[in-house]
Design a protein around this motif. Sequence first.
Motif, short mmCIF file in Angstrom:
data_model
loop_
_atom_site.label_atom_id
_atom_site.label_comp_id
_atom_site.label_asym_id
_atom_site.label_seq_id
_atom_site.Cartn_x
_atom_site.Cartn_y
_atom_site.Cartn_z
N VAL A 176 0.86 -1.18 0.00
CA VAL A 176 0.00 0.00 0.00
C VAL A 176 0.90 1.23 0.00
CG1 VAL A 176 -1.77 1.31 1.23
CG2 VAL A 176 -1.83 -1.19 1.27
N GLU A 177 0.69 2.11 -0.96
CA GLU A 177 1.42 3.37 -1.04
C GLU A 177 0.44 4.50 -0.75
OE1 GLU A 177 3.10 3.44 -4.93
OE2 GLU A 177 4.51 1.82 -4.49
N TRP A 178 0.86 5.43 0.08
CA TRP A 178 0.01 6.54 0.52
C TRP A 178 0.47 7.85 -0.09
CZ3 TRP A 178 -4.09 5.14 3.35
CH2 TRP A 178 -4.04 3.96 4.06
N SER A 179 -0.48 8.77 -0.29
CA SER A 179 -0.14 10.14 -0.68
C SER A 179 -1.18 11.09 -0.12
CB SER A 179 -0.02 10.28 -2.20
OG SER A 179 -1.26 10.03 -2.81
N SER A 180 -0.79 12.36 -0.05
CA SER A 180 -1.65 13.42 0.48
C SER A 180 -1.72 14.55 -0.54
CB SER A 180 -1.06 13.95 1.80
OG SER A 180 -1.71 15.13 2.20
N SER A 181 -2.91 15.13 -0.67
CA SER A 181 -3.07 16.25 -1.60
C SER A 181 -2.42 17.52 -1.06
CB SER A 181 -4.55 16.51 -1.89
OG SER A 181 -5.21 16.93 -0.70
N ASP A 182 -2.22 17.61 0.24
CA ASP A 182 -1.62 18.81 0.86
C ASP A 182 -0.80 18.39 2.08
OD1 ASP A 182 -0.92 21.23 2.01
OD2 ASP A 182 -2.89 22.13 1.69
N THR A 183 0.49 18.20 1.87
CA THR A 183 1.35 17.73 2.96
C THR A 183 1.57 18.77 4.05
OG1 THR A 183 3.33 18.33 1.69
CG2 THR A 183 2.53 16.05 1.49
N SER A 184 1.13 20.01 3.83
CA SER A 184 1.21 20.99 4.91
C SER A 184 0.04 20.83 5.88
CB SER A 184 1.24 22.42 4.36
OG SER A 184 -0.01 22.77 3.78
N VAL A 237 -7.91 18.13 2.98
CA VAL A 237 -6.90 17.21 2.46
C VAL A 237 -7.58 15.98 1.87
CG1 VAL A 237 -6.53 15.99 4.65
CG2 VAL A 237 -4.67 16.14 2.99
N THR A 238 -7.00 15.46 0.82
CA THR A 238 -7.43 14.20 0.25
C THR A 238 -6.30 13.19 0.43
OG1 THR A 238 -8.87 15.27 -1.37
CG2 THR A 238 -8.20 13.00 -1.85
N ILE A 239 -6.62 12.07 1.05
CA ILE A 239 -5.66 11.00 1.27
C ILE A 239 -5.92 9.93 0.21
CG2 ILE A 239 -4.85 9.23 2.87
CD1 ILE A 239 -4.18 12.15 3.69
N ARG A 240 -4.85 9.48 -0.43
CA ARG A 240 -4.97 8.47 -1.47
C ARG A 240 -4.17 7.23 -1.09
NH1 ARG A 240 -3.69 13.18 -3.83
NH2 ARG A 240 -5.32 14.23 -5.00
N ALA A 241 -4.70 6.08 -1.47
CA ALA A 241 -3.98 4.81 -1.28
C ALA A 241 -3.94 4.07 -2.60
CB ALA A 241 -4.66 3.97 -0.22
N SER A 261 -7.72 4.36 -4.36
CA SER A 261 -8.89 4.86 -3.63
C SER A 261 -8.47 6.14 -2.94
CB SER A 261 -9.36 3.83 -2.59
OG SER A 261 -10.56 4.28 -1.98
N SER A 262 -9.43 7.01 -2.69
CA SER A 262 -9.13 8.26 -1.99
C SER A 262 -10.28 8.63 -1.08
CB SER A 262 -8.86 9.39 -2.98
OG SER A 262 -10.02 9.68 -3.74
N ILE A 263 -9.96 9.46 -0.10
CA ILE A 263 -10.97 9.94 0.84
C ILE A 263 -10.59 11.36 1.23
CG2 ILE A 263 -9.79 9.04 2.89
CD1 ILE A 263 -12.59 8.26 3.97
N SER A 264 -11.56 12.26 1.23
CA SER A 264 -11.30 13.67 1.57
C SER A 264 -11.83 13.97 2.96
CB SER A 264 -11.98 14.59 0.56
OG SER A 264 -11.41 14.41 -0.72
N ARG A 265 -11.08 14.74 3.68
CA ARG A 265 -11.46 15.15 5.02
C ARG A 265 -11.07 16.60 5.24
NH1 ARG A 265 -14.34 11.48 4.79
NH2 ARG A 265 -14.43 9.65 6.12
N THR A 266 -11.80 17.26 6.14
CA THR A 266 -11.44 18.59 6.60
C THR A 266 -10.87 18.43 7.99
OG1 THR A 266 -13.17 19.64 5.29
CG2 THR A 266 -12.29 20.90 7.16
N ILE A 267 -9.64 18.87 8.17
CA ILE A 267 -9.01 18.87 9.49
C ILE A 267 -9.48 20.15 10.17
CG2 ILE A 267 -6.85 18.72 10.77
CD1 ILE A 267 -7.45 16.33 8.79
N VAL A 268 -10.19 19.99 11.28
CA VAL A 268 -10.78 21.14 11.95
C VAL A 268 -9.90 21.61 13.10
CG1 VAL A 268 -13.13 20.53 11.29
CG2 VAL A 268 -12.21 19.70 13.44
#
Length: 109
Positions: free
Chosen positions: A40-48, A67-71, A78-85
């Motif tokens: 499984v390889e991971w990536s982030s749409s915004d590493t900040s 941020v959108t996290i992708r695997a 697959s990807s999933i988007s979340r708002t870090i509050v």
Amino acid sequence: LVDVASVTLGLPERIRFGDTPFAAVTANDRRGQPVSPQRVEWSSSDTSVAVVDSATGQLVTFAAGNVTIRANADGRLSSISRTIVPDSLGDLEGKYFHMCGLGKSGRAY
């Protein structure tokens, strides 16, 4: 060799700045049976805002934001988007200022 046909990601709906939840990968074969991907390889749409630890799947948050996290599990994406509050004390603009203290919950930030 495992034949991964589909991959789904799971993360909590609500993630606060400073939280470190684990991303869950669910992989299935063509018959819909659960399988374990070889890699499984991971990536982030915004590493900040957040990244995923490649060894453990643990999300590490750095700031409030979207941020959108992708695997990529054996070639299936697959990807999933979340708002870090922000924490309950309000948005501290973590990208620009560094502060520490305790939130109402007693959680350090």
